[in-house]
Design a protein around this motif. Structure first.
Motif, PDB file in Angstrom:
ATOM      1  N   SER A 224      10.023  -9.626 -16.830  1.00 34.53           N
ATOM      2  CA  SER A 224      10.022  -8.170 -16.960  1.00 34.53           C
ATOM      3  C   SER A 224       9.077  -7.483 -15.974  1.00 34.53           C
ATOM      4  O   SER A 224       9.044  -6.259 -15.887  1.00 34.53           O
ATOM      5  N   ALA A 225       8.309  -8.258 -15.227  1.00 32.84           N
ATOM      6  CA  ALA A 225       7.364  -7.673 -14.273  1.00 32.84           C
ATOM      7  C   ALA A 225       8.113  -7.066 -13.092  1.00 32.84           C
ATOM      8  O   ALA A 225       9.127  -7.593 -12.638  1.00 32.84           O
ATOM      9  N   ARG A 226       7.590  -5.950 -12.598  1.00 36.29           N
ATOM     10  CA  ARG A 226       8.212  -5.290 -11.452  1.00 36.29           C
ATOM     11  C   ARG A 226       7.207  -4.312 -10.852  1.00 36.29           C
ATOM     12  O   ARG A 226       6.157  -4.034 -11.432  1.00 36.29           O
ATOM     13  N   LEU A 227       7.572  -3.754  -9.696  1.00 37.42           N
ATOM     14  CA  LEU A 227       6.758  -2.739  -9.037  1.00 37.42           C
ATOM     15  C   LEU A 227       7.618  -1.494  -8.877  1.00 37.42           C
ATOM     16  O   LEU A 227       8.604  -1.487  -8.143  1.00 37.42           O
ATOM     17  N   ASP A 228       7.267  -0.437  -9.618  1.00 39.47           N
ATOM     18  CA  ASP A 228       7.978   0.832  -9.544  1.00 39.47           C
ATOM     19  C   ASP A 228       7.265   1.741  -8.546  1.00 39.47           C
ATOM     20  O   ASP A 228       6.068   2.004  -8.689  1.00 39.47           O
ATOM     21  N   VAL A 229       8.005   2.251  -7.564  1.00 36.29           N
ATOM     22  CA  VAL A 229       7.394   3.019  -6.487  1.00 36.29           C
ATOM     23  C   VAL A 229       7.820   4.479  -6.599  1.00 36.29           C
ATOM     24  O   VAL A 229       8.951   4.847  -6.252  1.00 36.29           O
ATOM     25  N   TYR A 230       6.909   5.323  -7.074  1.00 38.10           N
ATOM     26  CA  TYR A 230       7.121   6.770  -7.098  1.00 38.10           C
ATOM     27  C   TYR A 230       6.298   7.452  -6.001  1.00 38.10           C
ATOM     28  O   TYR A 230       6.569   8.586  -5.634  1.00 38.10           O
ATOM     29  N   GLY A 231       5.287   6.753  -5.519  1.00 37.93           N
ATOM     30  CA  GLY A 231       4.507   7.209  -4.384  1.00 37.93           C
ATOM     31  C   GLY A 231       4.944   6.470  -3.137  1.00 37.93           C
ATOM     32  O   GLY A 231       6.132   6.475  -2.794  1.00 37.93           O
ATOM     33  N   THR A 232       4.005   5.797  -2.466  1.00 40.40           N
ATOM     34  CA  THR A 232       4.322   5.061  -1.236  1.00 40.40           C
ATOM     35  C   THR A 232       3.825   3.632  -1.333  1.00 40.40           C
ATOM     36  O   THR A 232       2.660   3.383  -1.675  1.00 40.40           O
ATOM     37  N   LEU A 233       4.699   2.681  -1.033  1.00 37.58           N
ATOM     38  CA  LEU A 233       4.324   1.275  -0.885  1.00 37.58           C
ATOM     39  C   LEU A 233       4.366   0.957   0.600  1.00 37.58           C
ATOM     40  O   LEU A 233       5.420   1.017   1.235  1.00 37.58           O
ATOM     41  N   SER A 234       3.210   0.617   1.167  1.00 34.86           N
ATOM     42  CA  SER A 234       3.104   0.295   2.588  1.00 34.86           C
ATOM     43  C   SER A 234       2.655  -1.154   2.727  1.00 34.86           C
ATOM     44  O   SER A 234       1.535  -1.500   2.360  1.00 34.86           O
ATOM     45  N   VAL A 235       3.535  -1.997   3.236  1.00 30.98           N
ATOM     46  CA  VAL A 235       3.247  -3.422   3.407  1.00 30.98           C
ATOM     47  C   VAL A 235       3.010  -3.677   4.886  1.00 30.98           C
ATOM     48  O   VAL A 235       3.897  -3.458   5.708  1.00 30.98           O
ATOM     49  N   GLU A 236       1.808  -4.179   5.223  1.00 28.05           N
ATOM     50  CA  GLU A 236       1.383  -4.285   6.618  1.00 28.05           C
ATOM     51  C   GLU A 236       1.152  -5.735   7.023  1.00 28.05           C
ATOM     52  O   GLU A 236       0.056  -6.142   7.394  1.00 28.05           O
ATOM     53  N   GLY A 237       2.211  -6.540   6.931  1.00 27.73           N
ATOM     54  CA  GLY A 237       2.114  -7.893   7.424  1.00 27.73           C
ATOM     55  C   GLY A 237       2.098  -7.921   8.948  1.00 27.73           C
ATOM     56  O   GLY A 237       2.377  -6.912   9.600  1.00 27.73           O
ATOM     57  N   ILE A 238       1.761  -9.054   9.493  1.00 24.32           N
ATOM     58  CA  ILE A 238       1.783  -9.231  10.932  1.00 24.32           C
ATOM     59  C   ILE A 238       2.560 -10.501  11.256  1.00 24.32           C
ATOM     60  O   ILE A 238       2.815 -11.334  10.369  1.00 24.32           O
ATOM     61  N   GLU A 239       2.947 -10.663  12.498  1.00 30.83           N
ATOM     62  CA  GLU A 239       3.724 -11.838  12.878  1.00 30.83           C
ATOM     63  C   GLU A 239       2.945 -13.114  12.568  1.00 30.83           C
ATOM     64  O   GLU A 239       1.786 -13.265  12.958  1.00 30.83           O
ATOM     65  N   GLY A 240       3.575 -14.020  11.841  1.00 27.34           N
ATOM     66  CA  GLY A 240       2.944 -15.268  11.462  1.00 27.34           C
ATOM     67  C   GLY A 240       2.118 -15.183  10.197  1.00 27.34           C
ATOM     68  O   GLY A 240       1.616 -16.212   9.709  1.00 27.34           O
ATOM     69  N   LEU A 241       1.947 -13.989   9.636  1.00 29.21           N
ATOM     70  CA  LEU A 241       1.165 -13.821   8.405  1.00 29.21           C
ATOM     71  C   LEU A 241       1.784 -12.686   7.598  1.00 29.21           C
ATOM     72  O   LEU A 241       1.371 -11.531   7.683  1.00 29.21           O
TER      73      LEU A 241
END
Length: 490
Positions: A224-241
């Motif tokens: 039942s776990a989840r992430l509800d986005v009403y604002g902003t979700l910013s995912v800042e991965g980089i190449e190789g990570l």
């Protein structure tokens, strides 16, 4: 940065010697003496063939099924360097035909093991080589937890294993950050807090930004776990990570272990070098503020589900290999293997790789425009690039500078209340075991008003006996073919 209702737990494990010390630090190949309490399993066939029976000299562990998600897990109690493993079946006579190995330092974030010759997102698939299959780890595994997943089996999933290696000098330090309530102020999750554990729905409130840095593992521990986005979700991965959103299940192909990332009203999802796996739906929302770049979605019942909104771009990326493209994978073993379940008006895909999905895009709803540019969609599982059997309205399809290899029709359209169909194929390669393009009309009171097919500078190959199959599809059929090659096995 303020962490609201976030609890941080640090556990430093004492060094416990559950294996024989290596005869020499240079060889690191001693057999580990594994105890009963170090074994656990997804299920057990009976008390004789329980998890601890997988130890060398035991009767072997057998699961209660031959399903592809069964697993045997070992807790080495501290970090060990594992250099090789011997694998065999149980005394019942059951054994794995193929298997995968995953490992973890904390028991939550799992990594599929690959030798230097493999880069499979699920981990390398090892074949049985005889009564005993020996696997040499190059590179070696440094971890506290090891899991073995028999993927295909003779009989039920069964294992006896022996590990070889030596005590690692790496400290077994585990950091957990539990998030139990909503994100109500701007927050950044950093690698030193990882893994982030979520066991219930967590909402990013409107006007709030949650930033997830490269190397962070966000682990969902319940269905039942989840992430509800009403604002902003910013995912800042980089190449190789990459930043990873996953469950704590050690079998990386297991799907529907958490609900997924859900874009709510007014929410924005921006992901770069992200990895989403094992969800019911990887990302779902209206798509108008969803952006994926250099990312990977796999082992989900549905990779992406979009509805409503207009003119959305699914992916933006560059490059000619997996590290520079967006990868969409379903890796389902049954049911309707949909990569994208589309209820919306327009979707554009650039520089995308597709693997392990039966129907890449399943189209529902009203008028739909689908655009592929510089995409690579070749996989033995793929049946249809586009599968439209529940569409009401007009359908426009454009495939440019892409490669498609499917088991059945590259484009399959079963008209319901589909009025006009326009298909454009430019500079692309298509191959199929059946028809390359097939348009079918369902037996309803509705008619296709027009079908337009324009093909330019394409190569099309069918191992069946038809290249284009247009069956009683319209009273108006038009099209052009220029600069293209057609060939068939028959």
């Amino acid at each position: 940065m303020i962490l609201n209702d976030i609890f941080k737990i640090v556990v430093v494990s004492s060094v416990l010697f559950y294996g024989n010390k290596a005869q020499s630090d240079q060889t690191c190949n001693s057999s580990l003496l594994l105890l009963e309490d170090q074994f656990s399993a997804s299920s057990e066939y009976n008390t004789k063939n329980n998890a601890s029976a997988a130890r060398p000299g035991g009767d072997g562990w057998s699961a209660s099924s031959g399903g592809m998600y069964e697993y045997l897990k070992l807790d080495l109690k501290s970090v060990w360097e594992i250099t090789s493993m011997d694998v065999q079946g149980s005394s019942i006579g059951w054994y794995p035909r193929t298997f995968r190995i995953s490992y973890s330092s904390d028991g939550y974030a799992w990594t599929g093991y690959n030798t230097r010759l493999s880069d499979d997102s699920l981990g390398e698939l090892f074949d049985r080589k005889g009564t005993i299959t020996s696997v040499t780890f190059d590179p070696t595994i440094k971890a506290r937890y090891i899991a073995v997943n028999p993927v295909t089996n003779h009989g039920y999933a069964s294992l006896r294993i022996e590990l070889y290696g030596c005590q690692s000098t790496d400290a077994s330090t585990q950091v957990f950050t539990n998030v139990r309530n909503g994100i109500e102020v701007d927050t950044t999750w950093i690698p030193s807090q990882s893994p982030i554990l979520i066991d219930s729905p967590v909402a990013i409130r409107s006007t709030t930004v949650l930033t997830v840095q490269a190397g962070v593992n966000v682990i969902f521990t319940t269905k039942s776990a989840r992430l509800d986005v009403y604002g902003t979700l910013s995912v800042e991965g980089i190449e190789g990570l990459a930043a990873t959103f996953s469950s704590n299940h050690p079998v990386l192909s297991a799907k529907s272990k958490w609900e997924g990332v859900i874009q709510g009203a007014g929410g924005s999802v921006n992901m770069t070098h992200a990895r989403i796996r094992q969800a019911l739906v990887g990302i779902q929302g209206n798509g108008s503020r969803v952006k994926l770049a250099y990312s990977e979605i796999h082992s989900c019942e549905y990779g992406v589900r979009l509805s409503g909104g207009i003119a959305r771009t699914m992916t933006v990326g560059k490059g000619n290999n997996h590290s520079g493209r967006t990868i969409l994978q379903a890796h389902a073993d049954s049911g309707r293997w949909n990569g994208i379940n589309l209820y919306s008006e327009e979707i554009t895909m650039n520089n995308m790789d597709l693997f392990g999905t039966q129907k890449f895009i399943s189209v529902h709803g009203t008028n739909t425009d689908i655009i592929f540019q510089n995409c690579n969609m070749t996989d033995e599982v793929l049946q249809n690039l586009i599968y439209a059997d529940m569409l009401n309205g007009n359908l426009t399809i454009s495939v440019k500078n892409s490669s498609v290899n499917s088991r059945s029709s590259a484009v399959f359209i079963k008209a319901n209340d589909t009025r006009n169909v326009d298909i454009e194929m430019i500079g692309s390669q298509f191959s199929s075991r059946s028809y390359v393009t097939e348009l079918l009309e369902s037996r309803t009171r509705y008619d296709l008003r027009s079908v337009n097919v324009n093909i330019s500078n394409c190569s099309m190959y069918s191992s069946g006996y038809k290249i284009l199959s247009l069956l009683s599809c319209s009273s108006h059929l038009a099209g052009t073919i220029t600069g293209s090659n057609f060939s068939s096995y028959y």
